[in-house]
Motif scaffolding. Structure first.
Motif, mmCIF file in Angstrom:
data_model
loop_
_atom_site.group_PDB
_atom_site.id
_atom_site.type_symbol
_atom_site.label_atom_id
_atom_site.label_comp_id
_atom_site.label_asym_id
_atom_site.label_seq_id
_atom_site.Cartn_x
_atom_site.Cartn_y
_atom_site.Cartn_z
ATOM 1 N N ALA A 296 0.837 -1.207 0.000
ATOM 2 C CA ALA A 296 0.000 0.000 0.000
ATOM 3 C C ALA A 296 0.869 1.254 0.000
ATOM 4 C CB ALA A 296 -0.932 -0.011 1.204
ATOM 5 N N GLN A 297 1.966 1.195 0.765
ATOM 6 C CA GLN A 297 2.896 2.351 0.804
ATOM 7 C C GLN A 297 3.526 2.569 -0.570
ATOM 8 O OE1 GLN A 297 6.050 2.037 3.689
ATOM 9 N NE2 GLN A 297 4.600 2.044 5.382
ATOM 10 N N GLN A 298 3.899 1.452 -1.210
ATOM 11 C CA GLN A 298 4.517 1.564 -2.543
ATOM 12 C C GLN A 298 3.510 2.113 -3.547
ATOM 13 O OE1 GLN A 298 6.279 -2.197 -3.629
ATOM 14 N NE2 GLN A 298 7.982 -1.936 -2.211
ATOM 15 N N ASP A 299 2.256 1.615 -3.497
ATOM 16 C CA ASP A 299 1.207 2.091 -4.414
ATOM 17 C C ASP A 299 0.980 3.595 -4.236
ATOM 18 O OD1 ASP A 299 0.900 -0.344 -5.546
ATOM 19 O OD2 ASP A 299 -1.090 -0.763 -4.716
ATOM 20 N N ALA A 300 0.941 4.043 -2.970
ATOM 21 C CA ALA A 300 0.719 5.472 -2.700
ATOM 22 C C ALA A 300 1.872 6.289 -3.281
ATOM 23 C CB ALA A 300 0.589 5.712 -1.196
ATOM 24 N N ALA A 301 3.094 5.779 -3.158
ATOM 25 C CA ALA A 301 4.260 6.517 -3.660
ATOM 26 C C ALA A 301 4.299 6.540 -5.189
ATOM 27 C CB ALA A 301 5.545 5.898 -3.104
ATOM 28 N N VAL A 302 3.790 5.473 -5.822
ATOM 29 C CA VAL A 302 3.768 5.408 -7.291
ATOM 30 C C VAL A 302 2.823 6.477 -7.861
ATOM 31 C CG1 VAL A 302 2.964 3.915 -9.199
ATOM 32 C CG2 VAL A 302 4.541 3.020 -7.500
ATOM 33 N N ALA A 303 1.833 6.896 -7.050
ATOM 34 C CA ALA A 303 0.876 7.923 -7.494
ATOM 35 C C ALA A 303 1.099 9.258 -6.779
ATOM 36 C CB ALA A 303 -0.547 7.424 -7.249
ATOM 37 N N ASP A 304 2.251 9.411 -6.128
ATOM 38 C CA ASP A 304 2.534 10.645 -5.382
ATOM 39 C C ASP A 304 3.014 11.729 -6.357
ATOM 40 O OD1 ASP A 304 4.154 12.640 -4.027
ATOM 41 O OD2 ASP A 304 4.003 11.381 -2.243
ATOM 42 N N LYS A 305 2.211 12.787 -6.501
ATOM 43 C CA LYS A 305 2.477 13.780 -7.542
ATOM 44 C C LYS A 305 3.818 14.500 -7.326
ATOM 45 C CE LYS A 305 -1.831 15.727 -7.703
ATOM 46 N NZ LYS A 305 -2.753 16.726 -8.252
ATOM 47 N N ALA A 306 4.208 14.705 -6.056
ATOM 48 C CA ALA A 306 5.491 15.389 -5.801
ATOM 49 C C ALA A 306 6.648 14.491 -6.232
ATOM 50 C CB ALA A 306 5.602 15.750 -4.320
ATOM 51 N N ILE A 307 6.556 13.199 -5.903
ATOM 52 C CA ILE A 307 7.632 12.275 -6.323
ATOM 53 C C ILE A 307 7.689 12.215 -7.847
ATOM 54 C CG2 ILE A 307 8.369 9.845 -6.342
ATOM 55 C CD1 ILE A 307 7.299 9.543 -3.512
ATOM 56 N N LEU A 308 6.514 12.144 -8.481
ATOM 57 C CA LEU A 308 6.468 12.010 -9.942
ATOM 58 C C LEU A 308 7.077 13.240 -10.631
ATOM 59 C CD1 LEU A 308 2.870 10.510 -10.277
ATOM 60 C CD2 LEU A 308 5.015 9.299 -10.740
ATOM 61 N N ASN B 108 8.782 15.909 -9.327
ATOM 62 C CA ASN B 108 10.051 16.505 -8.881
ATOM 63 C C ASN B 108 11.210 15.524 -8.860
ATOM 64 O OD1 ASN B 108 8.486 18.759 -8.401
ATOM 65 N ND2 ASN B 108 8.100 18.196 -6.266
ATOM 66 N N SER B 109 10.908 14.240 -8.990
ATOM 67 C CA SER B 109 11.999 13.274 -8.884
ATOM 68 C C SER B 109 11.959 12.259 -10.030
ATOM 69 C CB SER B 109 11.898 12.588 -7.506
ATOM 70 O OG SER B 109 12.862 11.604 -7.366
ATOM 71 N N ALA B 110 10.944 11.381 -10.021
ATOM 72 C CA ALA B 110 10.923 10.292 -11.020
ATOM 73 C C ALA B 110 10.969 10.827 -12.457
ATOM 74 C CB ALA B 110 9.676 9.433 -10.815
ATOM 75 N N TYR B 111 10.160 11.880 -12.720
ATOM 76 C CA TYR B 111 10.065 12.419 -14.087
ATOM 77 C C TYR B 111 10.412 13.907 -14.123
ATOM 78 C CZ TYR B 111 7.582 7.995 -14.616
ATOM 79 O OH TYR B 111 7.260 6.662 -14.612
ATOM 80 N N ALA B 112 11.301 14.337 -13.201
ATOM 81 C CA ALA B 112 11.732 15.743 -13.206
ATOM 82 C C ALA B 112 12.382 16.083 -14.544
ATOM 83 C CB ALA B 112 12.705 15.997 -12.066
ATOM 84 N N ASP B 113 13.021 15.085 -15.120
ATOM 85 C CA ASP B 113 13.527 15.186 -16.501
ATOM 86 C C ASP B 113 13.388 13.780 -17.097
ATOM 87 O OD1 ASP B 113 15.797 13.616 -15.787
ATOM 88 O OD2 ASP B 113 16.725 15.414 -14.956
ATOM 89 N N GLY B 114 13.911 13.600 -18.306
ATOM 90 C CA GLY B 114 13.669 12.335 -19.003
ATOM 91 C C GLY B 114 14.672 11.227 -18.699
ATOM 92 N N ARG B 115 15.636 11.491 -17.777
ATOM 93 C CA ARG B 115 16.735 10.533 -17.606
ATOM 94 C C ARG B 115 16.289 9.150 -17.127
ATOM 95 N NH1 ARG B 115 20.363 12.065 -13.505
ATOM 96 N NH2 ARG B 115 18.673 13.444 -12.898
ATOM 97 N N HIS B 116 15.472 9.119 -16.052
ATOM 98 C CA HIS B 116 15.086 7.809 -15.495
ATOM 99 C C HIS B 116 14.207 7.044 -16.485
ATOM 100 C CE1 HIS B 116 16.964 8.486 -11.705
ATOM 101 N NE2 HIS B 116 16.181 9.496 -11.377
ATOM 102 N N LEU B 117 13.312 7.786 -17.154
ATOM 103 C CA LEU B 117 12.415 7.140 -18.121
ATOM 104 C C LEU B 117 13.231 6.531 -19.262
ATOM 105 C CD1 LEU B 117 9.581 6.506 -19.164
ATOM 106 C CD2 LEU B 117 9.481 8.801 -20.157
ATOM 107 N N ALA B 118 14.210 7.296 -19.776
ATOM 108 C CA ALA B 118 15.043 6.793 -20.879
ATOM 109 C C ALA B 118 15.839 5.577 -20.426
ATOM 110 C CB ALA B 118 15.975 7.902 -21.366
ATOM 111 N N ALA B 119 16.352 5.604 -19.190
ATOM 112 C CA ALA B 119 17.138 4.463 -18.685
ATOM 113 C C ALA B 119 16.244 3.227 -18.573
ATOM 114 C CB ALA B 119 17.733 4.811 -17.324
ATOM 115 N N ARG B 120 15.010 3.433 -18.104
ATOM 116 C CA ARG B 120 14.093 2.290 -17.939
ATOM 117 C C ARG B 120 13.713 1.706 -19.300
ATOM 118 N NH1 ARG B 120 11.394 4.391 -14.215
ATOM 119 N NH2 ARG B 120 9.386 4.944 -15.085
ATOM 120 N N GLN B 121 13.495 2.602 -20.276
ATOM 121 C CA GLN B 121 13.091 2.136 -21.608
ATOM 122 C C GLN B 121 14.254 1.481 -22.357
ATOM 123 O OE1 GLN B 121 11.676 5.945 -23.031
ATOM 124 N NE2 GLN B 121 9.542 5.501 -22.571
ATOM 125 N N SER B 122 15.519 1.802 -21.981
ATOM 126 C CA SER B 122 16.658 1.372 -22.799
ATOM 127 C C SER B 122 16.818 -0.149 -22.833
ATOM 128 C CB SER B 122 17.952 2.040 -22.317
ATOM 129 O OG SER B 122 18.257 1.568 -21.028
#
Ligand SMILES: C[S@@+](CC[C@H](N)C(=O)[O-])C[C@H]1O[C@@H](n2cnc3c(N)ncnc32)[C@H](O)[C@@H]1O
Length: 271
Positions: free
Chosen positions: A5-17, A19-33
């Protein structure tokens, strides 16, 4: 709250999304690579272009991320008005305008004003999935199409097993806590049920594949791309990534490769 439940809440946490996870495209590009090593190869933007063959007018890409689909659509379909939208201003920085910063849960569009909506690998990030799907249906014109995408609950399960083993080793227990799952809140198995609340005609296109690696580096890049959720892992994050790399290298040394089974898919939905 349970760990899941904690992980699910964090996956939908707008501040994390934003300001951190998608603050720029780096993590997304690494995951897609990691998909560079998948067979068969799928041209995902090409599939969306195909799905929109009968569409004219305006296409809104909700949660467009680094703009992979926006730029391909603009190139292949210059007749369409393609608008990119994301919660994160940072990730939109390099995409040509028109783009806008907004939350999928409150779209700044009138009823019946858009001809197609894309919600690609993003509905698992919204707080209220059912309400967001109603919101997507609200802005679609009659006859319009929603194209959503996500992964199966079985997608990349070898990485889940690798993570649990590495986390267990770091903690000194047989099996550590599960890896944070992004897509499980809106997996390929759950998606039709959610979408059926607002759409009648739902067509699913499944994209199975296998990634075969002879070097652990793409696994490290993929696992490390979850850093924004490090606090929800219940195990020291970087130590676990390093241990996973050692275990993957050992598998490659013994078996010649590390194989990962993938299952993603698109859902084309009409009201
Ligand atoms: C996994 S990425 C997918 C990006 C892109 N659609 C693709 O398939 O390559 C998820 C994206 O959705 C965005 N996002 C998450 N929650 C959102 C929300 N409530 N409203 C708008 N965008 C959101 C994130 O910022 C991120 O860019």
């Amino acid at each position: 709250m349970s760990n899941t439940a904690q992980q699910d809440a964090a996956v939908a946490d707008k501040a994390i999304l934003a300001n951190s996870a998608y603050a720029d495209g780096r993590h997304l590009a690494a995951r897609q690579s990691i998909y560079r090593w998948q067979q068969p190869q799928y041209d995902l933007p090409g599939i969306v272009v195909e799905e929109l063959a009968d569409t004219s007018g305006t296409v809104l890409d909700v949660g467009c991320g680094n703009g992979k689909f926006v730029s391909r659509l603009r190139k292949d379909r210059p007749d369409l008005q393609v608008v990119g939208m994301d919660l994160s201003a940072g990730i939109l920085a390099d995409i040509e305008k028109p783009v806008l910063v907004a939350d999928a849960q409150a779209l700044p569009f009138a009823d019946n004003s858009v001809d197609a909506v894309l919600a690609l690998h993003m509905l698992y990030h919204v707080g209220d999935i059912a309400a967001t799907i109603k919101e997507l249906a609200r802005i679609l014109r009659p006859g319009g199409v929603l194209i959503a995408s996500t992964n199966s609950d079985t997608d990349k399960q070898e990485l889940d097993q690798l993570w649990a083993r590495a986390a267990g080793d770091v903690l000194g227990i047989p099996e550590g806590p599960a890896r944070v799952s992004l897509s499980s809140r809106f997996s390929l198995e759950k998606a039709p049920g959610y979408l059926a609340t607002a759409f009648k005609d739902i067509r699913i296109r499944k994209l199975p594949g296998t990634i075969e690696l002879t070097d652990p580096a793409p696994i490290v890049a993929h696992l490390a791309s979850y850093e924004a959720w490090a606090d929800q892992c219940g195990v020291p994050f970087h130590d676990t990534v390093s241990r996973a790399a050692e275990f993957a290298a050992a598998t490659i040394a013994i078996e010649g490769s590390f194989k990962i089974t993938c299952l993603g898919g698109f859902l084309a939905c009409r009201v």
